[in-house]
Design an enzyme around this catalytic site. Structure first.
Site, mmCIF file in Angstrom:
data_model
loop_
_atom_site.group_PDB
_atom_site.id
_atom_site.type_symbol
_atom_site.label_atom_id
_atom_site.label_comp_id
_atom_site.label_asym_id
_atom_site.label_seq_id
_atom_site.Cartn_x
_atom_site.Cartn_y
_atom_site.Cartn_z
ATOM 1 N N GLU A 170 -33.083 22.479 24.806
ATOM 2 C CA GLU A 170 -32.447 22.439 26.139
ATOM 3 C C GLU A 170 -31.383 23.498 26.402
ATOM 4 O OE1 GLU A 170 -30.979 18.445 26.661
ATOM 5 O OE2 GLU A 170 -32.908 17.537 26.240
ATOM 6 N N GLU A 277 -41.724 14.147 24.272
ATOM 7 C CA GLU A 277 -40.872 12.974 24.569
ATOM 8 C C GLU A 277 -41.403 12.221 25.787
ATOM 9 O OE1 GLU A 277 -36.691 14.072 24.768
ATOM 10 O OE2 GLU A 277 -36.926 15.568 23.203
HETATM 11 O O1 9MR Z 1 -33.174 8.625 23.272
HETATM 12 C C1 9MR Z 1 -31.948 9.224 22.955
HETATM 13 C C2 9MR Z 1 -30.797 8.264 23.260
HETATM 14 O O2 9MR Z 1 -30.846 7.150 22.385
HETATM 15 C C3 9MR Z 1 -29.462 8.980 23.128
HETATM 16 O O3 9MR Z 1 -28.428 8.113 23.544
HETATM 17 C C4 9MR Z 1 -29.482 10.232 23.967
HETATM 18 C C5 9MR Z 1 -28.161 10.956 23.857
HETATM 19 O O4 9MR Z 1 -28.186 12.174 24.464
HETATM 20 O O5 9MR Z 1 -30.548 11.074 23.555
HETATM 21 C C6 9MR Z 1 -31.795 10.496 23.769
HETATM 22 O O6 9MR Z 1 -32.842 11.401 23.427
HETATM 23 C C7 9MR Z 1 -32.892 12.633 24.139
HETATM 24 C C8 9MR Z 1 -33.540 13.643 23.238
HETATM 25 O O7 9MR Z 1 -32.873 13.707 22.018
HETATM 26 C C9 9MR Z 1 -33.577 15.021 23.890
HETATM 27 N N1 9MR Z 1 -34.208 14.969 25.168
HETATM 28 C C10 9MR Z 1 -33.737 13.944 26.082
HETATM 29 C C11 9MR Z 1 -33.777 12.574 25.393
HETATM 30 C C12 9MR Z 1 -33.377 11.488 26.372
HETATM 31 O O8 9MR Z 1 -32.058 11.647 26.766
#
Ligand code: 9MR
Length: 373
Positions: A170, A277
Site C-alpha cells: 500500500e 485479500e
Molecule cells: O484484518 C486486519 C485487521 O485485523 C487489522 O486490525 C487491520 C489493521 O490495519 O489490518 C487488517 O488487515 C489489512 C491487511 O493487513 C492489509 N490490507 C487491508 C486489510 C484490512 O484492513
C-alpha cells in the site's frame, strides 16, 4: 359422475405438484450436502485453477473453524501475526510464536503460506523511526539499516516455509493528486525504501515469490499508478515477481467490465497476479472510516442483499477462472461472517456479511456459486 372424475383429476394433479416440489427440494438439499459430506472443499473444486487461501489468526486454527479451514483452503496468510508490530515489537525483539503456530498448522495440513507483510505504513511500531537514546527521528541511513535487519531476520526465519511475501504494501496514494502515500518511510527514505526492500528480501530468500500488494486496484487512476510503479521497479532490475490485488470489494463494485479491465491491464506487465485479500461487503463501498449514521443500524442480511452478493461472487470467480494462466492464488480475508475486519470498517460495530460461510460456519448461497461451475 363428472364431479367425481374432476375431483380425482384435481387430487392427482395436486399430488403430482406436491411430489415434484418435495423431490426438487430434496435434490437441491442433496446437491448441497453432497459436497460437504464428500469431503470436498473449495480447494478441491479449484484444484486445476489456483490455490484457495484464507487469512487467519492462530486462535482460528484452534477453534471450531479449524475443520472448515482444513477442508476448504490450501493456503494460509497470517492476518496480523507477521506484521512488524506483532513480530518485531521492539528493536532486536522478535515474537515468532503466533506466526510459527500458523506455519506449523499449514505444514501439518499440506498448505502453502503467504507472508504478510514486510514493509507497511500501518501496524508498524514507532521505535523503528526513533533514535533509541534521544527519541528524535532517525536518519535515512539508520532507517535503512533497521528495515534491512527486519527483512533479513523475518525472511530467513521463515525461509523454506513461506513461499511468497507481500514485501511492500500500500505505498500508492488514493489521492489522484499524489503518487505515493505519505508515510514515515517515504518522509525519511524517499522512494528508495521500496526498491531496497525487494532487494533485501530476494538476497535473503532467492526462491521466495516477491509481491507488491495494494487495494482499490479497480480504480483506473490508482491502477495506472500501481502499474507505473511496477514498471519502474522492473526497469531498475528490482526482483519483483508478482502483484497482489487485495480485492476488498462490495456488492456494488467492481462491475464485470471494471474487473476485466483490471485483470487485462495487469496481465500486460508480464508478472503473475494473486487475489490476496478477497471479501465482498454487503454495503456500498467506502474507503474511509466514518461515524455511524441512522441507516447503518439496518444490518440484516436480507434475501435481496444475498442475491446481489451471490451475483458478485459468481461474476468474480468466473473471471478468475478465465484468467487462470495469470492468477496463481485467491485468498479470502477472514474465514466466515462470524468475524471480519469489515465489522469495524468503515463503521465501527456495523455487522457485515462478506464471506462464503455464515456465522454458524455453514456454506452460504454464494459458496455454491463459487464451488459449482
Ligand atoms: O484484518 C486486519 C485487521 O485485523 C487489522 O486490525 C487491520 C489493521 O490495519 O489490518 C487488517 O488487515 C489489512 C491487511 O493487513 C492489509 N490490507 C487491508 C486489510 C484490512 O484492513
Amino acid at each position: 359422475m363428472n364431479l367425481i372424475i374432476s375431483n380425482y383429476i384435481r387430487f392427482f394433479v395436486t399430488l403430482f405438484i406436491g411430489l415434484t416440489i418435495i423431490f426438487s427440494c430434496s435434490s437441491t438439499q442433496k446437491a448441497h450436502t453432497f459436497a460437504v459430506d464428500s469431503n470436498k472443499g473449495l480447494k478441491d473444486y479449484y484444484q486445476s485453477y489456483f490455490p484457495i487461501g484464507v487469512a487467519v489468526s492462530p486462535h482460528a486454527l484452534n477453534s471450531d473453524e479449524s475443520s472448515l479451514i482444513k477442508l476448504n483452503f490450501n493456503s494460509l496468510t497470517p492476518e496480523n501475526d507477521m506484521k512488524m508490530e506483532a513480530i518485531h515489537p521492539k528493536e532486536f525483539v522478535y515474537n515468532w510464536k503466533p506466526a510459527d503456530a500458523i506455519v506449523a498448522f499449514a505444514q501439518q495440513n499440506n498448505m502453502k503460506v503467504r507472508g504478510h507483510t514486510l514493509v507497511w505504513h500501518n501496524q508498524t511500531p514507532d521505535w523503528i523511526f526513533k533514535d533509541t537514546k534521544t527519541g528524535k527521528q532517525v536518519t535515512k541511513e539508520v532507517l535503512f539499516q533497521r528495515i534491512k535487519e527486519h527483512i533479513t531476520q523475518v525472511v530467513s526465519h521463515f525461509k523454506g516455509s513461506v513461499y511468497a511475501w507481500d514485501v511492500v504494501n500500500e505505498v500508492i496514494s488514493d489521492d489522484p493528486k499524489e503518487f505515493y502515500r505519505n508515510s514515515k518511510y517515504l518522509e525519511i527514505c524517499g522512494e528508495e525504501f521500496i526498491f531496497k526492500a525487494f532487494q533485501w528480501a530476494h538476497e535473503t530468500d532467492p526462491n521466495a515469490v516477491l509481491f507488491y500488494n495494494d487495494y482499490n486496484e479497480i480504480d483506473p487512476r490508482k491502477r495506472a499508478k500501481i502499474i507505473t510503479l511496477i514498471k519502474k521497479l522492473k526497469a531498475a532490475g528490482v526482483p519483483i515477481n508478482a502483484v497482489g490485488l487485495q480485492s476488498h470489494w462490495a456488492v456494488d463494485q467492481p462491475t464485470k467490465e471494471q474487473l476485466e479491465n483490471t485483470l487485462n491491464d495487469f496481465s500486460k506487465l508480464g508478472l503473475k497476479l494473486q487475489i490476496t485479500e478477497l471479501d465482498i461487503s454487503v454495503y456500498p463501498k467506502e474507503h474511509q472510516a466514518r461515524e455511524e449514521r441512522a441507516e447503518d443500524l439496518d444490518t440484516i442480511f436480507s434475501a435481496a442483499i444475498e442475491e446481489k452478493q451471490v451475483e458478485q461472487y459468481r461474476m468474480c470467480f468466473g473471471l478468475f477462472r478465465k484468467y487462470k494462466e495469470l492468477i496463481t492464488g485467491v485468498t479470502f480475508w477472514n474465514v466466515s461472517d462470524r468475524e471480519s475486519w469489515l465489522d469495524n470498517f468503515p463503521v465501527k460495530n456495523r455487522k457485515d456479511y462478506p464471506l462464503l460461510f455464515d456465522k454458524n460456519l455453514a456454506p452460504k448461497k454464494a459458496y455454491w456459486e463459487v464451488a459449482k461451475f
